[in-house]
Scaffold this motif. Structure first.
Motif, short mmCIF file in Angstrom:
data_model
loop_
_atom_site.label_atom_id
_atom_site.label_comp_id
_atom_site.label_asym_id
_atom_site.label_seq_id
_atom_site.Cartn_x
_atom_site.Cartn_y
_atom_site.Cartn_z
N ASP A 134 0.87 -1.19 0.00
CA ASP A 134 0.00 0.00 0.00
C ASP A 134 0.90 1.24 0.00
N GLU A 135 1.04 1.88 -1.15
CA GLU A 135 1.96 3.01 -1.29
C GLU A 135 1.47 4.24 -0.53
N ALA A 136 0.16 4.43 -0.44
CA ALA A 136 -0.34 5.57 0.33
C ALA A 136 0.06 5.42 1.80
N ALA A 137 0.02 4.19 2.31
CA ALA A 137 0.43 3.96 3.69
C ALA A 137 1.93 4.21 3.87
N LEU A 138 2.73 3.77 2.90
CA LEU A 138 4.17 4.03 2.99
C LEU A 138 4.47 5.52 2.98
N ARG A 139 3.77 6.26 2.13
CA ARG A 139 4.00 7.71 2.09
C ARG A 139 3.61 8.34 3.43
N ALA A 140 2.55 7.85 4.06
CA ALA A 140 2.15 8.38 5.36
C ALA A 140 3.22 8.11 6.41
N ILE A 141 3.83 6.95 6.35
CA ILE A 141 4.91 6.62 7.30
C ILE A 141 6.11 7.53 7.08
N LEU A 142 6.46 7.73 5.82
CA LEU A 142 7.63 8.56 5.51
C LEU A 142 7.42 10.02 5.87
N GLY B 166 -8.65 5.57 -4.84
CA GLY B 166 -7.86 6.69 -5.32
C GLY B 166 -6.40 6.50 -4.96
N PRO B 167 -5.50 7.28 -5.58
CA PRO B 167 -4.06 7.11 -5.33
C PRO B 167 -3.65 7.41 -3.90
N ASP B 168 -4.46 8.17 -3.17
CA ASP B 168 -4.12 8.50 -1.79
C ASP B 168 -4.93 7.71 -0.76
N ASP B 169 -5.71 6.75 -1.23
CA ASP B 169 -6.51 5.92 -0.32
C ASP B 169 -5.69 4.75 0.21
N PHE B 170 -5.78 4.52 1.51
CA PHE B 170 -5.24 3.30 2.07
C PHE B 170 -6.08 2.12 1.58
#
Length: 366
Positions: free
Chosen positions: A136-144, A231-235
């Protein structure tokens, strides 16, 4: 959608874990049989559908309790070894990222051990990963947004064929290239049957007790969902089975294994075992080849080796056959029960390299 509103801890304490998942509401369930037909026809990916979970039966819970009693010390020692491996390979703060949901109980336990035994500052998130679709790339971006890439370590319970370990490596590498960061894609697991994890406490096929239950040992969280219209920003999404709260074992299980591990640590932390990844990978390949040839299976995704994966098939897929190395072994008692409940034939094969293997029924199988 606002992902921040979906960050929650399930039935765990907020300090134990934060799930980076969207809580779904009004999700339509698909029967196990219909789901299998849709997956095998190619009309839907497995991650787009959920089947309703039921509470485990009294007999099922008895087997879970027996597994906890029998393998408490072994799992505790492996969690301690895994904490040792993590502490040795991450400097400064450690950002544990468990793969929901099998990895989450392990992440909760290991976080506590890193804090109490190794005196490390640790945060723990649970995120979704989906075969063929990646992390889940949105989740990774949130972590970063809050943690440096070098602090991240991915945790799961076990490997079966190593599909998720390889999916993690490929998808994280793509993420790194796209975002010009360097997250280590290696996976830390308790048991690495496939020789696919970067680091493992063991390569033995033993009964990790949390594999027996579903939501009631994983923070009341369902299997994760990656819908087509995200969406691209959805978990990725999930259901939370709040109605199962009275039957939840998530916290008590983590408390019990962590307490056992702390008792072991007081006597000296067990050193991580030497794992021969090449041997494990070769064993896995040969097992898959032999079973595929013997049972006429063209798609190895229909073969699920090891106790953990065999259990998942019997709980949430349409099984064709259960293979056991020793039908009388205590570690496979729950598999025998589930096979009996679903009227699944059992074949005893003493040559199996694993304690159990489940085969998924193909469309058209007798």
């Amino acid at each position: 959608m606002n992902n921040a509103l979906s960050t929650f801890s399930g039935s765990y304490a907020p300090d134990d874990v934060q799930f980076l998942l969207r809580r779904l509401h009004g999700q339509a369930f698909v029967s196990v049989e219909d789901k299998e037909a849709l997956i095998q026809s190619g009309r839907h990916h497995y991650s787009e559908m959920l089947s309703a979970e039921a509470l485990p039966s009294a007999r099922h819970l008895e087997l879970f309790d027996a597994a906890c009693e029998a393998n408490r010390a072994r799992m505790a020692a492996d969690c301690l070894r895994l904490a040792h491996l993590l502490a040795a390979r991450r400097a400064g703060q450690i950002t544990l990222v468990s793969l929901a949901r099998a990895g989450t109980p392990v992440g909760v336990i290991v976080k506590r051990l890193l804090q109490r035994v190794f005196h490390r500052h640790v945060v723990h998130y649970a995120v979704s990963i989906v075969r063929d679709r990646g992390i889940d790339e949105a989740a990774l971006r949130a972590i970063l947004a809050h943690h440096v890439p070098a602090s991240i370590a991915f945790v799961d319970g076990w490997t079966g064929k190593g599909v998720i370990a390889r999916e993690l490596e490929m998808s994280v590498e793509r993420f790194n290239m796209r975002h010009h960061v360097r997250i280590d894609p290696g996976l830390f697991v308790l048991s690495d049957l496939a020789g696919a994890a970067a680091h493992a406490a063991s390569d033995a096929d033993y009964l990790i007790p949390s594999s027996i239950l579903n939501a009631t040992v994983s923070g009341l969280v369902s299997r994760t969902v990656a819908e087509r219209d995200m969406g691209p920003d959805d978990f990725h999404g999930c259901l939370v089975y709040d109605e199962f709260a009275a039957h939840d074992r998530s916290r008590t299980f983590a408390d019990d294994i962590a307490a056992a591990a702390l008792e072991l640590a007081a006597a000296g932390t067990p050193a991580p075992a030497a794992i021969d990844r090449e041997r494990s990978a070769a064993t896995s390949r040969e097992c898959l080849r032999t079973i595929a040839q013997r049972y006429g299976i063209a798609d190895v995704n229909l073969i699920k080796p090891g106790i953990g994966e065999a259990t998942r098939v019997l709980l949430r897929r349409v099984p064709r056959l259960l293979l056991l190395r020793d039908a009388d072994a205590a570690d496979v008692a729950h598999l025998r029960l589930l096979a009996r409940e679903k009227d699944v034939p059992v074949v005893v094969d003493p040559t199996l390299p694993y304690q159990g293997v489940s085969l998924i029924r193909r469309k058209g199988d007798a």
